[in-house]
Structure formats: structure tokens, C-alpha cells
Design a protein around this motif. Structure first.
Motif: not given
Length: 406
Positions: A238-245, A251-253, A279-282
């Protein structure tokens, strides 16, 4: 009353999860009410020892080591022992601790004259306890290992998981009283285990012991074990989808130890790491894999919201603590979450196992500051009322009294 808790988990040395958190809070609260309280917990130091936990009033803690596997001896039974180790290894590990706890209980019972023995159903930790002279066994339902293992897809063998479930059910059926923090779990085990009477009341938590942030923090937080049934893979998706949007996401902890290996897929930890990279969110995700409860509590005020996307959950302390800290919470519409969270007032619920719906709920909480503020304040008040320690202790004493005189 003289009360003995049997719990492998007990903070700080073995405070791995909600069972340990519950046991310490309720044990200290009962001691504060004048009861004599003892806890038998596992030792992780290589030796047995005892001490008094003086956080409120003295709780006498007895740390013991697991015993050898409880298997019959003799040359004629060699092949049986080999088969048991091959097909029921994890059950034997659990029973070796349960047997040690049972022996320590019998040693203490000679002089303590216990009225009540309480233990979780998970892992059948009280299987070897044989209450003496009127002492009564009370089982508190948290989540059976046999149920959690299926949700986690733990690779330990079907027979092994089934056998642990057999001992869990057998222990619960011979208890004088059974309680659950949620109707959700009580309903399941009434049907699956044939438990005729389960008393339901929440787990205790002092909301006022948590500091509510004056201003929203700068990261989304998840706390708890990182395992499949907690749905952490859904949160990362879900976090990756939101970044993609193109949403400007904080940040996510992730704060919690990795746990479990999925059959045919390897450790769950590795699947989460691969998902983060794919997802490229490292750079946007931080994972603290070793943290005790005190560190978790310190991280909560710095967050802007908390997310708990479990596939199924009973009565999770991680969620309660985030709500007590004044964080707006997004959780799954399943199990105990539906009994804790009032939609739109003390949190928002997403469809379990659905990354798209979870994405929408997180986006809604991020973009609607009025909703976030309402849920943050409402959640804190909800925990203050629902989990009031004094009220929970009174319900516990009532159950103990019914068992002792029933």
C-alpha cells in the motif's frame, strides 16, 4: 487470593509479545489490590533464578529452564522417540517448557496454597499443571498457536501444528474458567473446541501512561512482530502504491522483530526485504528489528499515524498502545479490531488482505486532517474507557471468585 501465572513471556527479559504485556500488567494490578502474585516464566540466561518485580507492588517472578523432551525412555521406544522428534519437534519444544513450568508450580504450591492458576491457551503452557487442594485453573485466550501458525503459513509440518492444537484444546477444556478479551476469538473457539462458557472482558492498559503528541509526527509507524498474519506485506504494498500515485508520503517506520518462515518461500523477513526493493521504496522505509517495549513506546509520539493491517487479530496491544498515544489508526476489519475501533471515531478499518482498500484508507487518513485529529483523540479516549485497568481487575477478580467457589 494467592495467584500464580504461567507465562513463557514476561517482560523485560522475555517480553516478546502481547501475552507477556498482558501478564505483567494484570499481575502488577492484582498485586496492587493486595493479592499474593507469582509468575513462572522462562529463563533466557541459561540458569534458573527468582526476583521481585517492584514496578508497582511486588510480583514474585520465577524464571525456569525448559526440561528435556517429555518422551518415554528405553531401548524398545528408540524408534518412537526418533519419529516424535522428526514429526512433532516444535510441539516437544513447547511441552518441554510446559513440563518445567508444571514442576515449578508443584514445588511452589506446597507452601503457597494457590487459589488460582492462570495461563494462556497458546502453546498449552499449563498442560502439566495439576491444581492441588482447591486451586482452580483459568485459561486466558490470546490466540492459539495452532491458529496463528496457519495464518502465518509456518513451515513446521501439519501434524506438528495439529498436535500442539490438541494439547491447547485439552488444556482449555479441563480449565475451571476460560476468558477472552474479544467475542471474535470466543466465538471461534466455542465452535472449534467445544468450550461451553467463555467470559469476555478486555485486556488492561493505562492510556494515561502514554504521552500524546502536541503536533502530528513525521512518519507512519507499524509496531509488533513482522510476520505474515500481521499483514506487513500489505502495508509495504500500500505504501508503494501511494508513492507511485505521487502522494507526498512521510517515511514508514517498522518496529518489530521478523518472525516465521512461509512454507516453500523461506523466511518472511526475506520476502519483506525483497518487496521493499522491488517497489523502490528502500530509502523511505526504516525497519528497527530489535526493540523492546520501552523503545516502541518512545517511537510512538514521533509518528503521524499507525497502521495495523492484520489478516486476523485478537486484541493487539500494539494497536491499543498507538491509540493510547493519540495516534490515528488504520487497522483491518477483522477479529478484535472491530470490537476496539469505532469506524471514523477512533480509527479507520480496511478490508483484511486487500492492499487496494488499505491504500485508500491510509490516503484518507493522510489527506483528511480533521478525520486524523478526530480518530487520534477518539482512540485515546476509547482505550481509556475500554481498557481501564481498575475495571478489568474487578472483572478478573469476579471470574476468579466464581471459579474458586464454583
Amino acid at each position: 487470593m494467592n495467584i500464580c501465572f504461567i507465562s513463557r513471556e514476561y517482560p523485560p527479559q522475555t517480553g516478546w509479545g502481547g501475552i507477556g504485556t498482558y501478564t505483567r500488567i494484570i499481575a502488577q494490578a492484582l498485586a496492587a489490590r493486595g493479592h499474593a502474585v507469582h509468575v513462572i516464566a522462562v529463563s533466557n540466561t541459561g540458569s534458573a533464578f527468582e526476583y521481585a518485580d517492584h514496578a508497582v507492588h511486588a510480583v514474585h517472578v520465577h524464571r525456569v529452564l525448559p526440561l528435556p523432551f517429555p518422551l518415554p525412555q528405553g531401548k524398545a521406544l528408540y524408534r518412537f522417540r526418533q519419529a516424535a522428534r522428526a514429526f512433532a519437534f516444535n510441539t516437544l519444544v513447547r511441552l518441554s517448557w510446559a513440563k518445567a513450568a508444571g514442576e515449578k508450580y508443584r514445588e511452589l504450591a506446597k507452601t503457597k496454597n494457590f487459589d488460582i492458576v492462570e495461563s494462556a491457551e497458546c502453546g498449552a503452557e499449563a498442560f502439566y499443571v495439576k491444581p492441588r487442594d482447591g486451586a482452580r485453573l483459568v485459561i486466558r485466550l490470546h490466540t492459539p498457536w495452532s491458529m496463528a501458525a496457519k495464518l502465518d503459513r509456518i513451515d513446521e509440518g501439519r501434524f506438528d501444528t495439529w498436535l500442539t492444537g490438541y494439547f491447547e484444546r485439552k488444556t482449555a477444556l479441563r480449565a475451571h474458567g476460560v476468558s477472552s478479551p474479544t467475542q471474535a476469538l470466543a466465538s471461534i473457539l466455542r465452535k472449534q473446541w467445544g468450550l461451553s462458557r467463555i467470559v469476555c472482558y478486555p485486556n488492561p492498559l493505562d492510556a494515561d501512561s502514554f504521552s500524546a503528541p502536541a503536533l502530528p509526527g513525521n512518519y507512519i509507524i507499524y509496531t509488533g512482530r513482522v510476520e505474515r498474519r500481521k499483514g506487513v506485506h500489505l502495508l509495504v504494498q500500500a505504501y508503494g502504491m501511494l508513492i507511485k500515485k505521487g502522494i507526498d508520503m512521510p517515511g514508514l517506520l517498522l518496529v518489530g522483530a521478523p518472525f516465521g518462515g512461509i512454507a516453500g518461500q523461506g523466511p518472511y523477513e526475506e520476502s519483506i526485504e525483497r518487496l521493499i526493493d522491488s517497489l523502490g521504496v528502500r530509502e523511505k522505509i526504516t525497519w528497527i528489528k530489535k526493540a523492546d517495549r520501552d523503545e516502541v513506546v518512545r517511537k510512538l509520539p514521533g509518528a503521524c499515524m499507525a497502521v495495523f493491517p492484520s489478516l486476523w487479530e485478537n486484541f493487539p496491544y500494539a494497536c491499543l498502545e498507538a491509540m493510547a498515544a493519540g495516534l490515528p489508526v488504520v487497522a483491518s476489519r477483522c477479529g478484535g479490531y472491530e470490537e476496539i475501533i469505532e469506524e471514523g471515531r477512533s480509527g479507520v478499518l480496511a478490508a483484511p488482505g486487500n492492499a487496494e482498500d488499505l491504500t485508500q484508507c491510509i490516503e484518507r487518513m493522510i489527506t483528511d486532517t480533521c478525520l486524523a485529529q478526530t480518530c487520534g483523540q477518539g482512540g485515546r479516549e476509547r482505550v481509556r474507557v475500554l481498557c481501564n485497568t481498575d475495571a478489568v481487575v474487578l472483572r478478573t477478580e469476579q471470574l476468579y471468585g466464581e471459579c474458586a467457589h464454583g
